[in-house]
Design a protein around this motif. Structure first.
Motif, short mmCIF file in Angstrom:
data_model
loop_
_atom_site.label_atom_id
_atom_site.label_comp_id
_atom_site.label_asym_id
_atom_site.label_seq_id
_atom_site.Cartn_x
_atom_site.Cartn_y
_atom_site.Cartn_z
N ALA A 147 -41.67 -8.01 -33.07
CA ALA A 147 -40.84 -7.08 -32.30
C ALA A 147 -39.42 -7.59 -32.11
O ALA A 147 -38.48 -6.80 -32.10
N TYR A 148 -39.25 -8.88 -31.96
CA TYR A 148 -37.93 -9.43 -31.73
C TYR A 148 -37.26 -9.96 -32.99
O TYR A 148 -36.18 -10.54 -32.90
N SER A 149 -37.84 -9.74 -34.15
CA SER A 149 -37.21 -10.20 -35.38
C SER A 149 -35.99 -9.33 -35.68
O SER A 149 -35.93 -8.15 -35.34
N GLY A 150 -35.01 -9.90 -36.32
CA GLY A 150 -33.78 -9.19 -36.63
C GLY A 150 -33.96 -8.06 -37.62
O GLY A 150 -33.16 -7.12 -37.66
N GLN A 151 -34.99 -8.09 -38.42
CA GLN A 151 -35.21 -7.07 -39.43
C GLN A 151 -35.58 -5.73 -38.79
O GLN A 151 -35.36 -4.68 -39.39
N ARG A 152 -36.14 -5.72 -37.61
CA ARG A 152 -36.60 -4.49 -36.96
C ARG A 152 -35.55 -3.90 -36.01
O ARG A 152 -35.75 -2.83 -35.47
N LYS A 153 -34.41 -4.58 -35.81
CA LYS A 153 -33.43 -4.15 -34.83
C LYS A 153 -32.92 -2.74 -35.11
O LYS A 153 -32.85 -1.91 -34.20
N GLN A 154 -32.56 -2.43 -36.33
CA GLN A 154 -32.03 -1.11 -36.65
C GLN A 154 -33.07 -0.01 -36.38
O GLN A 154 -32.76 1.03 -35.80
N ALA A 155 -34.30 -0.23 -36.78
CA ALA A 155 -35.35 0.77 -36.56
C ALA A 155 -35.59 0.98 -35.07
O ALA A 155 -35.78 2.12 -34.61
N PHE A 156 -35.59 -0.10 -34.29
CA PHE A 156 -35.81 0.03 -32.85
C PHE A 156 -34.61 0.69 -32.17
O PHE A 156 -34.77 1.44 -31.21
N ASP A 157 -33.39 0.42 -32.64
CA ASP A 157 -32.22 1.07 -32.08
C ASP A 157 -32.26 2.57 -32.34
O ASP A 157 -31.92 3.37 -31.47
N GLU A 158 -32.67 2.96 -33.53
CA GLU A 158 -32.79 4.39 -33.85
C GLU A 158 -33.87 5.05 -32.99
O GLU A 158 -33.68 6.16 -32.48
N ALA A 159 -34.98 4.39 -32.80
CA ALA A 159 -36.06 4.93 -31.97
C ALA A 159 -35.62 5.03 -30.51
O ALA A 159 -36.00 5.97 -29.81
N ALA A 160 -34.81 4.09 -30.05
CA ALA A 160 -34.34 4.12 -28.66
C ALA A 160 -33.40 5.29 -28.43
O ALA A 160 -33.32 5.81 -27.31
N ASN A 161 -32.69 5.72 -29.45
CA ASN A 161 -31.73 6.81 -29.30
C ASN A 161 -32.34 8.19 -29.55
O ASN A 161 -31.65 9.20 -29.36
N LEU A 162 -33.59 8.28 -29.95
CA LEU A 162 -34.21 9.57 -30.22
C LEU A 162 -34.19 10.52 -29.02
O LEU A 162 -33.90 11.70 -29.19
N PRO A 163 -34.46 10.07 -27.80
CA PRO A 163 -34.42 11.01 -26.67
C PRO A 163 -33.02 11.57 -26.41
O PRO A 163 -32.88 12.61 -25.79
N LEU A 164 -32.01 10.89 -26.87
CA LEU A 164 -30.64 11.32 -26.62
C LEU A 164 -30.12 12.28 -27.68
O LEU A 164 -29.06 12.87 -27.49
N ASP A 165 -30.82 12.43 -28.79
CA ASP A 165 -30.40 13.35 -29.84
C ASP A 165 -30.54 14.78 -29.37
O ASP A 165 -31.51 15.15 -28.73
N ASP A 166 -29.55 15.61 -29.72
CA ASP A 166 -29.57 17.02 -29.32
C ASP A 166 -30.16 17.85 -30.44
O ASP A 166 -29.49 18.13 -31.43
N ASP A 167 -31.42 18.24 -30.30
CA ASP A 167 -32.11 19.03 -31.31
C ASP A 167 -32.31 20.47 -30.87
O ASP A 167 -33.00 21.23 -31.55
N SER A 168 -31.75 20.87 -29.76
CA SER A 168 -32.02 22.21 -29.24
C SER A 168 -31.36 23.27 -30.11
O SER A 168 -30.29 23.10 -30.66
N VAL A 169 -32.03 24.41 -30.20
CA VAL A 169 -31.53 25.56 -30.95
C VAL A 169 -30.65 26.37 -30.01
O VAL A 169 -31.06 26.67 -28.88
#
Length: 58
Positions: free
Chosen positions: A25-47
């Motif tokens: 979980a704390y390896s540097g290789q997963r940082k980008q994937a975890f950052d993207e997952a952390a921002n998912l609730p903030l994405d505006d997908d509403s129609v």
């Protein structure tokens, strides 16, 4: 080998598994994937018409 030996081996195995998950979980290789997952609730997908999945129109 008695039940206490099995319990000890299970404890050591679960500790090693826990350390492996923390390392993964704390390896540097997963940082980008975890950052993207952390921002998912903030994405505006509403129609814009209010007909999306979260619409309260009936």
């Amino acid at each position: 080998m008695d039940i206490n030996d099995l319990r000890s081996m299970f404890t050591v195995l679960t500790f090693v598994l826990f350390v492996g998950i923390v390392w993964w979980a704390y390896s540097g290789q997963r940082k980008q994937a975890f950052d993207e997952a952390a921002n998912l609730p903030l994405d505006d997908d509403s129609v814009p018409g209010g007909t999306g999945a979260g619409s309260t129109d009936k």
